[in-house]
Design a protein around this motif. Structure first.
Motif, PDB file in Angstrom:
ATOM      1  N   GLU A  65       0.829  -1.204   0.000  1.00  0.00           N
ATOM      2  CA  GLU A  65       0.000   0.000   0.000  1.00  0.00           C
ATOM      3  C   GLU A  65       0.864   1.256   0.000  1.00  0.00           C
ATOM      4  N   LEU A 116      -9.455   2.119  -8.454  1.00  0.00           N
ATOM      5  CA  LEU A 116      -9.134   1.038  -7.534  1.00  0.00           C
ATOM      6  C   LEU A 116     -10.087  -0.112  -7.817  1.00  0.00           C
ATOM      7  N   LEU A 160     -11.086  -4.286  -6.769  1.00  0.00           N
ATOM      8  CA  LEU A 160     -10.929  -5.509  -5.994  1.00  0.00           C
ATOM      9  C   LEU A 160     -12.144  -6.373  -6.268  1.00  0.00           C
ATOM     10  N   LYS A 218     -10.893   4.006  -1.101  1.00  0.00           N
ATOM     11  CA  LYS A 218     -11.306   2.691  -0.598  1.00  0.00           C
ATOM     12  C   LYS A 218     -12.715   2.763  -0.022  1.00  0.00           C
ATOM     13  N   TRP A 263      -6.618  -3.550   3.380  1.00  0.00           N
ATOM     14  CA  TRP A 263      -5.644  -3.752   2.319  1.00  0.00           C
ATOM     15  C   TRP A 263      -5.635  -5.217   1.909  1.00  0.00           C
ATOM     16  N   ILE A 267      -5.689  -6.130  -4.650  1.00  0.00           N
ATOM     17  CA  ILE A 267      -6.137  -4.821  -5.144  1.00  0.00           C
ATOM     18  C   ILE A 267      -5.341  -4.450  -6.389  1.00  0.00           C
TER      19      ILE A 267
END
Length: 196
Positions: A118, A134, A136, A162, A172, A176
């Motif tokens: 990160e 971002l 995920l 996030k 985290w 990602i």
């Protein structure tokens, strides 16, 4: 689209966005356009965001991260969606139209960022330059570069992104993925506003 081209056609793009909203207010439908009525550059695929402010408060922001539609069509669709389909706000009303401040952002192609942690990602971010995506799994969120105006350091920028993606601020995962992009901006006035 090079910056010189933006300056040449900026007013036309802003008028197109405003016309799309005006038409939506009057008819409840999306404006239909003929690409042959516009400069050839407007037919090139571009990814855009259209941001609306009313009395300097965010009133809607919708866009696409990938260039899948011609520029003119993308602006029309995103302007309509920002006015009437942003779930954070009620649909725009007629009395708000004259107070609208429009801002169009033309995005570059997203570029994957390679990082090992990160902190490594944070260290690679370029404040006031990078827009960030971002990802995920099925979660995805983005901040335009103008968000740096209110989140001035990389750690805050990433933490709030996030949150926007539905993740905890301190979460985290090595799974990602992050992508950066830059933006050419077309403000409606001399002022620029932070957008999300």
């Amino acid at each position: 689209m090079p910056l010189s081209l933006i300056k040449t056609h900026a007013q036309q793009l802003l008028c197109l966005a405003r016309d799309a909203i005006s038409y939506g207010l009057k008819t409840g439908n999306k404006l239909q356009i003929n690409l042959h009525d516009y400069p050839v550059e407007f037919a090139q695929p571009r990814a855009t965001f259209v941001t609306l402010h009313c009395h300097q408060e965010l009133r809607g922001c919708i866009g696409r991260l990938q260039a899948t539609r011609p520029l003119a069509l993308d602006v029309v669709e995103n302007a309509y969606a920002a006015a009437f389909c942003d779930r954070r706000f009620p649909p725009l009303e007629e009395h708000e139209f004259n107070d609208l401040d429009l801002h169009i952002s033309l995005l570059s192609s997203p570029e994957k960022i390679d990082f090992v942690s990160e902190q490594d990602l944070i260290n690679q971010l370029r404040p006031h330059i990078d827009g960030l995506i971002l990802e995920l799994g099925s979660r995805q969120a983005t901040f335009l570069p103008s968000v740096w105006e209110s989140l001035a350091n990389g750690q805050e920028f990433l933490q709030h992104l996030k949150l926007k993606a539905g993740l905890d601020m301190d979460f985290w995962s090595d799974n990602i993925c992050a992508y950066r992009y830059s933006v050419e901006s077309i403000p409606n006035s001399g002022e620029e506003h932070g957008t999300e």
